[in-house]
Structure formats: C-alpha cells, structure tokens
Design a protein around this motif. Structure first.
Motif, PDB file in Angstrom:
ATOM      1  N   VAL A  84      54.892  45.765  25.213  1.00  0.00           N
ATOM      2  CA  VAL A  84      53.593  46.379  24.986  1.00  0.00           C
ATOM      3  C   VAL A  84      53.335  46.509  23.490  1.00  0.00           C
ATOM      4  O   VAL A  84      54.206  46.921  22.736  1.00  0.00           O
ATOM      5  CB  VAL A  84      53.526  47.776  25.658  1.00  0.00           C
ATOM      6  N   THR A  85      52.129  46.153  23.074  1.00  0.00           N
ATOM      7  CA  THR A  85      51.720  46.354  21.688  1.00  0.00           C
ATOM      8  C   THR A  85      51.056  47.715  21.581  1.00  0.00           C
ATOM      9  O   THR A  85      50.070  47.987  22.265  1.00  0.00           O
ATOM     10  CB  THR A  85      50.735  45.258  21.239  1.00  0.00           C
ATOM     11  N   LEU A  86      51.620  48.567  20.735  1.00  0.00           N
ATOM     12  CA  LEU A  86      51.057  49.898  20.549  1.00  0.00           C
ATOM     13  C   LEU A  86      49.845  49.833  19.630  1.00  0.00           C
ATOM     14  O   LEU A  86      49.788  49.009  18.709  1.00  0.00           O
ATOM     15  CB  LEU A  86      52.113  50.841  19.962  1.00  0.00           C
ATOM     16  N   GLN A  87      48.886  50.711  19.884  1.00  0.00           N
ATOM     17  CA  GLN A  87      47.706  50.795  19.026  1.00  0.00           C
ATOM     18  C   GLN A  87      48.136  51.260  17.633  1.00  0.00           C
ATOM     19  O   GLN A  87      49.090  52.022  17.501  1.00  0.00           O
ATOM     20  CB  GLN A  87      46.698  51.790  19.610  1.00  0.00           C
ATOM     21  N   PRO A  88      47.433  50.835  16.593  1.00  0.00           N
ATOM     22  CA  PRO A  88      47.790  51.284  15.238  1.00  0.00           C
ATOM     23  C   PRO A  88      47.628  52.800  15.090  1.00  0.00           C
ATOM     24  O   PRO A  88      46.787  53.410  15.736  1.00  0.00           O
ATOM     25  CB  PRO A  88      46.786  50.563  14.335  1.00  0.00           C
ATOM     26  N   VAL A  89      48.452  53.369  14.231  1.00  0.00           N
ATOM     27  CA  VAL A  89      48.366  54.797  13.924  1.00  0.00           C
ATOM     28  C   VAL A  89      47.114  55.017  13.078  1.00  0.00           C
ATOM     29  O   VAL A  89      46.834  54.250  12.158  1.00  0.00           O
ATOM     30  CB  VAL A  89      49.628  55.267  13.170  1.00  0.00           C
ATOM     31  N   ASN A  90      46.369  56.075  13.404  1.00  0.00           N
ATOM     32  CA  ASN A  90      45.136  56.390  12.683  1.00  0.00           C
ATOM     33  C   ASN A  90      45.356  57.658  11.854  1.00  0.00           C
ATOM     34  O   ASN A  90      45.676  58.706  12.407  1.00  0.00           O
ATOM     35  CB  ASN A  90      43.994  56.584  13.679  1.00  0.00           C
ATOM     36  N   VAL A  91      45.169  57.553  10.539  1.00  0.00           N
ATOM     37  CA  VAL A  91      45.362  58.691   9.639  1.00  0.00           C
ATOM     38  C   VAL A  91      44.056  58.986   8.918  1.00  0.00           C
ATOM     39  O   VAL A  91      43.426  58.085   8.369  1.00  0.00           O
ATOM     40  CB  VAL A  91      46.456  58.401   8.580  1.00  0.00           C
ATOM     41  N   THR A  92      43.667  60.256   8.911  1.00  0.00           N
ATOM     42  CA  THR A  92      42.544  60.719   8.105  1.00  0.00           C
ATOM     43  C   THR A  92      43.106  61.701   7.089  1.00  0.00           C
ATOM     44  O   THR A  92      43.597  62.765   7.469  1.00  0.00           O
ATOM     45  CB  THR A  92      41.476  61.415   8.970  1.00  0.00           C
ATOM     46  N   ILE A 125      44.156  69.119   5.839  1.00  0.00           N
ATOM     47  CA  ILE A 125      44.675  68.201   4.824  1.00  0.00           C
ATOM     48  C   ILE A 125      44.741  66.794   5.396  1.00  0.00           C
ATOM     49  O   ILE A 125      44.401  65.824   4.727  1.00  0.00           O
ATOM     50  CB  ILE A 125      46.101  68.625   4.386  1.00  0.00           C
ATOM     51  N   CYS A 126      45.182  66.704   6.655  1.00  0.00           N
ATOM     52  CA  CYS A 126      45.432  65.397   7.253  1.00  0.00           C
ATOM     53  C   CYS A 126      45.414  65.518   8.778  1.00  0.00           C
ATOM     54  O   CYS A 126      45.847  66.533   9.323  1.00  0.00           O
ATOM     55  CB  CYS A 126      46.805  64.905   6.768  1.00  0.00           C
ATOM     56  N   VAL A 127      44.923  64.471   9.434  1.00  0.00           N
ATOM     57  CA  VAL A 127      45.020  64.359  10.888  1.00  0.00           C
ATOM     58  C   VAL A 127      45.555  62.954  11.175  1.00  0.00           C
ATOM     59  O   VAL A 127      45.082  61.977  10.599  1.00  0.00           O
ATOM     60  CB  VAL A 127      43.653  64.547  11.582  1.00  0.00           C
ATOM     61  N   VAL A 128      46.549  62.879  12.054  1.00  0.00           N
ATOM     62  CA  VAL A 128      47.145  61.584  12.389  1.00  0.00           C
ATOM     63  C   VAL A 128      47.287  61.474  13.900  1.00  0.00           C
ATOM     64  O   VAL A 128      47.656  62.424  14.575  1.00  0.00           O
ATOM     65  CB  VAL A 128      48.510  61.390  11.675  1.00  0.00           C
ATOM     66  N   THR A 129      46.958  60.297  14.431  1.00  0.00           N
ATOM     67  CA  THR A 129      47.035  60.031  15.859  1.00  0.00           C
ATOM     68  C   THR A 129      47.781  58.724  16.072  1.00  0.00           C
ATOM     69  O   THR A 129      47.519  57.740  15.390  1.00  0.00           O
ATOM     70  CB  THR A 129      45.632  59.925  16.484  1.00  0.00           C
ATOM     71  N   GLY A 130      48.712  58.738  17.018  1.00  0.00           N
ATOM     72  CA  GLY A 130      49.456  57.523  17.337  1.00  0.00           C
ATOM     73  C   GLY A 130      50.026  57.613  18.738  1.00  0.00           C
ATOM     74  O   GLY A 130      50.078  58.687  19.337  1.00  0.00           O
ATOM     75  N   GLU A 131      50.461  56.468  19.243  1.00  0.00           N
ATOM     76  CA  GLU A 131      51.013  56.437  20.587  1.00  0.00           C
ATOM     77  C   GLU A 131      52.425  55.875  20.575  1.00  0.00           C
ATOM     78  O   GLU A 131      52.849  55.234  19.618  1.00  0.00           O
ATOM     79  CB  GLU A 131      50.119  55.640  21.541  1.00  0.00           C
TER      80      GLU A 131
END
Length: 163
Positions: free
Chosen positions: A20-28, A134-140
C-alpha cells in the motif's frame, strides 16, 4: 499441498498490506519549533490491536494471533526526548515561552482493499505561552495491527516536522 495454499491465502492480506502506498504527510507550519526546549503532551489512552489467522489441514483447525499495544503519548514523548526536548508533567508559567503543547487525535481510516485499512492521525502543536497554533501535521500508517498503524503514522508525522 492443500495446507500450503491455505496458509498462503491466510497470509495474502499481510502481503498486500505491505504494498500500500501511504498518502503524503501534510504539515501546516505557522512558526518554527526551534525555540522550544520543553513540551507538555495531553494524555492519551493505550491502543491495542491484534492480528491472526486460522488454517486447517483436514485433521483439525489451527490458528494463531498476536496482540500489540501502544500509547500515542509515549511514542511522541520518546521521539522528542531523543531529540533533546524535556517533557513537563504540567505547564509551568515561568517556562511557557519555551514550552509547546501537543494534542493528538485519530482523524480517519482509508480502505486499502481486502479488508485492510490505514489509520490517519493528526497532531496539533500549540505555544504554551499564547495558545496559538504553531504547527498541525496529519499522516497515515498501515502495519500488521492498529497499534502498528498508529506508531507508523506518528513517526511519519514527526519525521516530516523535524526534517
């Protein structure tokens, strides 16, 4: 010969899960994390996941299972301590300008077929002094158990924040 086929069928979901290819991590990022020496993490509960299989050879049915547990706050703490940050048991006003607050949550699941799925997590990092984001990060993540999924997702997020 039948036993080999049954074992192979039982292991197929695990083989496909590794493809499985994981979705890229999203950082704000709204500010740099470089000026923070301390962190406070909101408590999280232990997550337990299990995996296993059942097979038979005509003479009986056999099976095995594995259970793994993880606490998201412990994973995050270990990573940050390894980077030299100091975990505080409570927010101290005299250290607030150098303290970040970390909030963790599970934010979704994505089906990957054959009954497999990823778990998505989000971490929110706040300034203890101003309570501003400061930061929000989302990943799977996806592993053998839900505990593995969470560990993988957290580590991917932290690696992306600190690269």
């Amino acid at each position: 010969m039948k036993l080999k086929h049954i074992v192979l069928l039982a292991l197929m979901p695990l083989l496909f899960a590794s493809c499985v290819t994981l979705q890229p991590v999203n950082v704000t990022r709204n500010a740099s994390l470089d000026n923070y020496t301390y962190f406070y993490i909101t408590p999280t509960e232990t997550k337990t996941g299990s995996s296993g299989g059942v097979y038979g050879n005509g003479y009986g049915v056999y099976g095995s299972s594995r259970s793994k547990s993880t606490n998201p706050a412990d994973i995050i703490t270990g990573y940050l301590i390894k980077r030299g940050l100091i975990r505080l048991p409570e927010i101290k006003s005299d250290l607030a300008d150098k303290t970040m607050i970390i909030n963790y949550g599970e934010t979704g699941r994505r089906s990957t077929g054959l009954g497999g799925y990823t778990i998505e997590i989000t971490m929110q990092i706040l300034s203890a002094k101003t309570n501003e984001v400061i930061c929000v990060v989302t990943g799977e993540g996806q592993g053998e158990t839900e505990a593995d999924d969470i560990r993988i997702a957290i580590n991917r997020c932290l690696e992306e924040i600190y690269k």
